[in-house]
Design a protein around this motif. Structure first.
Motif, mmCIF file in Angstrom:
data_model
loop_
_atom_site.group_PDB
_atom_site.id
_atom_site.type_symbol
_atom_site.label_atom_id
_atom_site.label_comp_id
_atom_site.label_asym_id
_atom_site.label_seq_id
_atom_site.Cartn_x
_atom_site.Cartn_y
_atom_site.Cartn_z
ATOM 1 N N GLU A 60 -0.932 -5.302 -13.403
ATOM 2 C CA GLU A 60 -0.157 -5.425 -12.161
ATOM 3 C C GLU A 60 -1.019 -5.577 -10.912
ATOM 4 N N ALA A 61 -2.185 -4.988 -10.895
ATOM 5 C CA ALA A 61 -3.126 -5.171 -9.785
ATOM 6 C C ALA A 61 -4.526 -5.327 -10.363
ATOM 7 N N GLY A 62 -5.361 -6.113 -9.687
ATOM 8 C CA GLY A 62 -6.689 -6.391 -10.221
ATOM 9 C C GLY A 62 -7.706 -5.307 -9.941
ATOM 10 N N ARG A 67 -4.347 -0.424 -7.944
ATOM 11 C CA ARG A 67 -3.588 0.211 -9.038
ATOM 12 C C ARG A 67 -3.279 1.657 -8.673
ATOM 13 N N PHE A 98 0.359 -9.775 -13.280
ATOM 14 C CA PHE A 98 -0.052 -9.199 -12.002
ATOM 15 C C PHE A 98 1.013 -9.457 -10.940
ATOM 16 N N MET A 100 1.232 -10.001 -6.613
ATOM 17 C CA MET A 100 0.481 -10.173 -5.372
ATOM 18 C C MET A 100 1.427 -9.894 -4.207
ATOM 19 N N GLU A 105 -2.693 -4.903 0.185
ATOM 20 C CA GLU A 105 -3.490 -5.873 -0.562
ATOM 21 C C GLU A 105 -4.392 -6.689 0.362
ATOM 22 N N ASP A 109 -8.764 -7.776 -3.379
ATOM 23 C CA ASP A 109 -7.879 -7.395 -4.485
ATOM 24 C C ASP A 109 -7.436 -8.620 -5.277
ATOM 25 N N ILE A 113 -8.252 -9.796 -9.412
ATOM 26 C CA ILE A 113 -7.364 -10.276 -10.471
ATOM 27 C C ILE A 113 -8.108 -11.274 -11.343
ATOM 28 N N VAL A 135 -3.033 -15.798 -16.960
ATOM 29 C CA VAL A 135 -2.796 -14.911 -15.816
ATOM 30 C C VAL A 135 -1.444 -15.288 -15.216
ATOM 31 N N VAL A 137 1.290 -14.453 -12.351
ATOM 32 C CA VAL A 137 1.342 -13.793 -11.044
ATOM 33 C C VAL A 137 2.734 -13.938 -10.438
ATOM 34 N N ILE A 166 -6.744 -16.945 -5.859
ATOM 35 C CA ILE A 166 -6.896 -16.625 -7.289
ATOM 36 C C ILE A 166 -7.299 -17.868 -8.072
#
Length: 551
Positions: A60-62, A67, A98, A100, A105, A109, A113, A135, A137, A166
Motif C-alpha cells: 500500500e505504501a512504498g 506505512r 499501492f 498514492m 506523501e 515516498d 514504490i 505494480v 497503483v 513512479i
C-alpha cells in the motif's frame, strides 16, 4: 474469499480443510491481496497443488514512514520475505498493490514504490522464464468513518504527475509493469465518497444525459457528469478538499459504532507515525464499538466485543523462528482422469434479461459453476493451470441479449443430449436458458459463424427514431465508412462498410442487421451501431442477436 481473510486467526487450518476438497475437482482458491506474511509456507504448498491463481501483496505504501502513517504494521523485510516464499513455491509473477496521494506523501515516498518493486523482482531465483512484477497503483480516496475522512484528495493533474514519478523510476526495468486506476474515475469516486444530499439531483441528471457504466474505463465519459454538476448548480471541487476538524460532516447522523473521538485520536497518531495494535490480541484502544469493554461516552453497538478462534494467529506462529512444525494431513493427489475426454458437445442457449450484463469472462465462470451444480463432469486441460475445456463463439458485448449463443464442451463422462440439456438448464441462473444440445466428434474443431443477424430497436420518439434509421440508409448507400477506434492494441481506422451485409426495416423503430465476420474480421456490433448512429446513448436502443449463420 473476503477482503479481510488474513484477519482470521485459524486461516491455515481452514485453508487445509478447504484445499483437500478443492484439489479433488480442480477448484481454485483465490485469496485477496493479503498483508505480507499471512500466507504461511504450508498454505503456499497447498496452493501450488491447486489451480494456481495470481498472487497479490498489498504493501500500500512504498516507504516505511508512510506505512506507519496508514498503520500497515509490516516492514520491508516482511514484504521481501513474503515475495521470496511465493517465488520459491512456483509463482512466476507477483502483483504489488499501492496507493498514492496518501496523507503526508512526498515524491520520495513515490520513488520508494518503484524501489520496493525492484527489490521484489530481485527476490526471484535466476533463470525464471516468465518472471514478472506488476505494480498496481490507485489514487487514495478518503472514506467516511475513517481517521482520514477529513483529508484532501489529490486532483487529476496531480495524480498524473505522481504517476509519472513512479513510471520514470521503473522505466529501466522491463520485467516490471505498472497499471493504475483511471484518474478521472478516482476523481468521480472522490466526489461521491464524501458527498451529501445535494449530489442526488446530479446523479439523476447525469443519467438523463447518458452517463451509464461509469465504473467501466472504456465507457467512462466525464462530460455528462460535468454538465450535470453545472445544470444542478453544484461545485464538485469542495468535495475533494480537506474538511475542518470541528465542522459537521454529512454522515455524522450515521453511527458505525466507532466514535468520532477515536477517529480524531487515530488521525493524530497516524500523522505522528504511531502504530495502533490489533485490539483482538492486545489492549483495548477505546474505539467506542464494544459497549462491554469501552468506557467512551458514545453510542455503542449492544453486545459487541472482539472474538477470536485462537489467542494468536496461526500465521504468526508458523513464521516465528524455531517454531515447531505442525503436522497436517497430506492433501489428496489430483485425479488423473480429470483430463479424459469421453464426449464432445455444443450447447445452444439464450442470454437475456439480467444475464445480458455478464461479460464473457463472467459467463465462463457462471457456466463452470453451473456444470458443477448439475453433476456433469467437464474435462480439464493438462499442465500448470488446468482449466475446464469450454470454448465459445464470438464474444457478445455486455448489455446485448441473444436468442442463439453456444459453447463447446468436453465431458470426461459422456451423457445423453437430453440429460445434458435438462441438468445444465436447471443449474443456470435467471436469463440463461439451454435451447438444445448437439453431439460432436471427439476431435472436431467448432467453426465460428461467418455472419450474424441482430435486431436493433430504438427507444426514441418517432422523429428521432426516423433520423437514426435514415443514418443506416445513408450508411448502406455509401461505398466506404471509415471508423476510428481505440483498443488495447492502440488506435486504428478501419472501413466498417464491408462488415454489414444487409439492413431490413421491420418497423419504423426496428432494424434487422446482418453483420459479416468472414476472415475473422469481427468488431463489436454495439460499437458498430454507435459508429453509424454517432452520438447515440446506450439507453436509446437495444440490440438482440437473432441467429448465427455458418458456411
Amino acid at each position: 474469499l473476503s477482503l479481510s481473510t488474513g484477519d482470521f486467526s485459524a486461516l491455515e487450518s481452514l485453508f487445509e480443510l478447504s484445499a483437500a476438497r478443492c484439489l479433488e475437482d480442480q477448484v481454485a482458491i483465490s485469496l485477496p491481496s493479503l498483508r505480507a506474511g499471512t500466507l504461511t509456507p504450508r498454505m503456499l504448498s497447498l496452493m501450488a497443488k491447486l489451480r494456481r491463481t495470481g498472487a497479490t501483496v498489498a504493501p500500500e505504501a512504498g516507504s516505511a514512514r508512510l506505512r506507519a502513517v496508514i498503520n500497515k504494521g509490516i516492514t520491508e523485510e516482511d514484504i521481501l520475505a513474503h515475495a521470496a516464499r511465493l517465488f520459491e513455491s512456483g509463482w512466476q509473477s507477483i502483483k504489488l498493490y499501492f496507493m498514492m496521494g496518501l496523507p503526508t506523501e512526498t515524491d520520495e515516498d513515490l520513488e520508494a514504490i518503484a524501489d520496493l518493486a525492484v527489490k521484489v523482482l530481485q527476490c526471484a531465483p535466476r533463470g525464471m522464464k516468465r518472471l514478472g512484477v506488476t505494480v498496481s497503483v490507485s489514487t487514495f480516496v478518503p472514506k467516511p468513518h475513517t481517521p482520514f475522512q477529513w483529508e484532501a484528495q489529490i486532483g487529476r493533474d496531480e495524480t498524473l504527475r505522481r504517476l509519472d514519478v513512479i513510471k520514470a523510476r521503473l522505466a529501466p526495468f522491463k520485467k516490471i509493469s505498472i497499471k493504475w486506476h483511471e484518474p478521472r474515475m478516482s476523481w468521480l469516486e472522490g466526489v461521491f465518497s464524501r458527498g451529501d444530499r445535494a449530489l442526488a439531483p446530479v446523479v439523476e441528471r447525469a443519467y438523463e444525459l447518458g452517463a451509464l457504466f461509469a465504473s467501466w474505463v472504456d465507457m467512462l465519459d466525464l462530460a455528462p457528469w460535468e454538465q450535470a454538476f453545472e445544470d444542478r448548480g453544484v461545485d464538485p471541487h469542495p468535495y475533494l478538499e480537506a474538511r475542518p476538524l470541528d465542522a459537521p460532516l454529512p454522515w455524522d447522523h450515521l453511527a458505525s459504532g466507532v466514535s468520532k473521538t477515536f477517529l480524531l485520536r487515530e488521525r493524530e497518531r497516524a500523522l505522528e507515525g504511531k502504530a495502533t495494535p490489533d485490539c483482538r490480541y492486545g489492549a483495548c484502544t477505546r474505539c467506542g464499538a464494544c459497549s462491554e469493554m469501552c468506557g467512551e461516552p458514545e453510542i455503542h453497538v449492544p453486545g459487541v466485543k472482539p472474538r477470536v478462534n485462537l489467542p494468536e494467529p496461526e500465521w504468526v506462529a508458523s513464521l516465528r523462528e524455531n517454531a515447531p512444525e505442525v503436522e497436517l494431513n497430506a492433501p489428496p493427489k489430483a485425479r488423473e482422469e480429470l483430463t479424459r475426454r469421453d464426449g464432445h458437445y455444443r450447447v445452444w442457449f439464450e442470454k437475456t434479461g439480467p444475464a445480458a450484463y455478464l461479460s464473457q469472462l463472467e459467463l465462463a465462470n457462471v457456466l463452470e459453476r453451473a456444470l458443477r451444480r448439475s453433476g456433469l463432469k467437464p474435462s480439464f486441460s493438462a499442465g500448470f493451470h488446468p482449466m475446464p475445456l469450454i470454448s465459445f463463439g464470438w464474444a457478445l458485448p455486455v448489455g446485448v441479449e441473444s436468442r442463439e449463443e453456444w459453447f463447446g464442451l468436453f465431458l470426461r463422462e459422456a451423457a445423453s443430449l437430453e440429460a445434458i440439456g435438462s441438468r445444465l438448464d436447471s443449474a443456470l441462473p435467471e436469463g440463461l436458458h439451454v435451447t438444445r444440445v448437439e453431439g460432436l466428434g471427439p476431435g472436431k474443431k467448432i467453426p465460428q459463424p461467418v455472419s450474424e443477424e441482430f435486431l436493433l430497436t430504438y427507444l426514441l420518439p418517432g422523429d428521432e427514431a426516423a433520423r437514426r434509421v435514415a443514418q443506416w440508409r445513408e450508411f448502406m448507400a455509401s461505398e466506404t465508412f471509415p471508423w476510428f477506434s481505440v483498443t488495447k492494441r492502440g488506435a486504428r481506422t478501419m472501413d466498417i462498410r464491408p462488415l454489414v451485409i444487409s439492413v431490413a426495416e421491420r418497423s419504423p423503430a426496428e432494424l434487422a442487421i446482418t453483420f459479416c465476420w468472414r476472415d475473422n474480421r469481427y468488431a463489436s456490433p454495439l460499437k458498430l451501431a454507435a459508429a453509424v448512429n454517432e452520438g447515440i446513448s446506450l439507453k436509446d436502443f437495444t440490440l438482440t442477436k437473432l441467429r448465427q449463420i455458418f458456411e
